[in-house]
Design an enzyme around this catalytic site. Structure first.
Site, PDB file in Angstrom:
ATOM      1  N   HIS A 192       0.832  -1.207   0.000  1.00 40.42           N
ATOM      2  CA  HIS A 192       0.000   0.000   0.000  1.00 40.42           C
ATOM      3  C   HIS A 192       0.865   1.254   0.000  1.00 40.42           C
ATOM      4  O   HIS A 192       1.983   1.257   0.496  1.00 40.42           O
ATOM      5  CB  HIS A 192      -1.023   0.031   1.144  1.00 40.42           C
ATOM      6  CG  HIS A 192      -0.526   0.083   2.563  1.00 40.42           C
ATOM      7  ND1 HIS A 192       0.266  -0.881   3.133  1.00 40.42           N
ATOM      8  CD2 HIS A 192      -0.764   0.983   3.553  1.00 40.42           C
ATOM      9  CE1 HIS A 192       0.489  -0.588   4.409  1.00 40.42           C
ATOM     10  NE2 HIS A 192      -0.119   0.562   4.690  1.00 40.42           N
ATOM     11  N   GLU A 239       5.839  -1.944   5.718  1.00 43.90           N
ATOM     12  CA  GLU A 239       5.385  -2.485   7.013  1.00 43.90           C
ATOM     13  C   GLU A 239       5.497  -4.011   7.045  1.00 43.90           C
ATOM     14  O   GLU A 239       5.419  -4.614   8.121  1.00 43.90           O
ATOM     15  CB  GLU A 239       3.936  -2.076   7.286  1.00 43.90           C
ATOM     16  CG  GLU A 239       3.783  -0.588   7.565  1.00 43.90           C
ATOM     17  CD  GLU A 239       2.334  -0.155   7.782  1.00 43.90           C
ATOM     18  OE1 GLU A 239       2.130   0.963   8.270  1.00 43.90           O
ATOM     19  OE2 GLU A 239       1.398  -0.926   7.463  1.00 43.90           O
TER      20      GLU A 239
HETATM   21  C1  DHB Z   1      -4.079   2.805   5.933  1.00 39.93           C
HETATM   22  C2  DHB Z   1      -3.162   1.759   6.070  1.00 39.93           C
HETATM   23  C3  DHB Z   1      -2.220   1.768   7.110  1.00 39.93           C
HETATM   24  O1  DHB Z   1      -1.266   0.796   7.304  1.00 39.93           O
HETATM   25  C4  DHB Z   1      -2.226   2.791   8.043  1.00 39.93           C
HETATM   26  O2  DHB Z   1      -1.344   2.715   9.066  1.00 39.93           O
HETATM   27  C5  DHB Z   1      -3.123   3.859   7.906  1.00 39.93           C
HETATM   28  C6  DHB Z   1      -4.052   3.866   6.853  1.00 39.93           C
HETATM   29  C7  DHB Z   1      -5.111   2.819   4.833  1.00 39.93           C
HETATM   30  O3  DHB Z   1      -5.054   1.986   3.905  1.00 39.93           O
HETATM   31  O4  DHB Z   1      -6.038   3.636   4.908  1.00 39.93           O
HETATM   32 FE    FE Z   2       0.233   1.329   8.930  1.00 42.01          FE
END
Ligand code: DHB
Ligand code: FE
Length: 278
Positions: A192, A239
């Site tokens: 992500h 992460e």
């Molecule tokens: C999102 C993902 C995360 O790992 C995080 O810490 C905060 C937001 C998300 O996809 O919205």
């Molecule tokens: Fe996160």
């Protein structure tokens, strides 16, 4: 000696907290995600751990960019959640296990991991939401030890270093002279990216390969630099380092007991896996 019953690795996304608060577990958007968890809860009932060592990254609640340790271990009697600004309800406090905390801290320093020791520590969504997914009644049946890895501000620790940290955590727990049963959680990822030109970036092919190799060939991921991982999984996809630590704490051949992968949850590829030593 203490026993590591296995490792559970999973994503942490604040939106999950909102879905829990609004009881959206059966909503079509959320169902494929929440449906991954009943087999994990069954596995937890069977393996009945006393303590969870939670490997995660803080996002600015306990540490901020001005002071951010590469690796930190909690040694508090209790860990509180607090408002991070997502508007999520906070969860009840978590009991620490200070005996394991200090054993871990002493063992890690003795093996030359110069970690930061935290006798006070607030825990954010990366700690609380995985716990709430595993124990939805929020009557936490395990004591906890938080282990924080910096995945947010460069320079980040290498994959190889995270792998070695997990091994050192595994060795420390297995040399702890108690009959405690310990589960290791690793939270974050998978691919992500929340900001910049590639916001919304997801790499399913890489995520699925990572999940497979983490079980059968865990050193595979150590061939990648942090920069490679940012390119392959996004700026927040790194992460997955927390998964690496949780996996490498396990000894010998490792079996995959359960897995789920669903995209997207918010901006994130949501992965879930249960592993145990054969
Ligand atoms: C999102 C993902 C995360 O790992 C995080 O810490 C905060 C937001 C998300 O996809 O919205
Ligand atoms: Fe996160």
């Amino acid at each position: 000696m203490a026993k590591i019953v296995g490792s559970i690795t999973m994503s942490h996304v604040p939106a999950i907290g909102r879905a829990i608060a609004k009881n959206l577990q059966h909503d079509p958007y959320w169902k494929p995600f929440f449906d991954g968890f009943p087999p994990v809860r069954e596995w937890l009932r069977k393996t009945s751990p006393d303590i969870a060592v939670v490997v995660y990254n803080d996002h600015g609640l306990n540490f901020f960019l001005d002071k951010l340790p590469t690796f930190a271990v909690g040694a508090a009697p209790q860990y509180q959640n607090a408002d991070e600004g997502w508007g999520l309800p906070t969860v009840p406090p978590f009991q620490g296990d200070q005996d394991l905390s200090w054993h871990l801290i002493e063992s890690l320093i003795a093996t030359e991991f110069d970690i930061t020791t935290c006798q006070e520590m607030a825990v954010d969504h990366a700690f609380t939401l995985p716990m709430a997914l595993l124990w939805p009644d929020q009557k936490w049946p395990v004591r906890t030890v938080p282990v924080c890895v910096n995945t947010v501000q460069f320079p980040l620790p290498s994959v190889k270093r995270c792998f070695a940290l997990g091994q050192a955590i595994g060795d420390a727990i297995e040399s702890w002279d108690t009959d405690a049963r310990v589960v290791i959680l690793g939270t974050g990822g998978l691919s992500h990216q929340l900001d910049g030109k590639r916001a919304g970036f997801i790499n399913k092919e890489f995520d699925l390969m990572f999940m497979e190799k983490l079980v059968s060939d865990p050193l595979w991921i150590t061939r990648y630099s942090i920069e490679d991982l940012v390119e392959l999984t996004g700026t927040q996809g790194v992460e997955l380092l927390n998964w690496v630590v949780a996996r490498s704490a396990l000894r010998g051949e490792v079996l995959r007991k359960h897995a789920n992968y669903h995209i997207p949850i918010s901006n994130t590829a949501a992965g879930l896996m249960v592993m145990e030593s054969a």
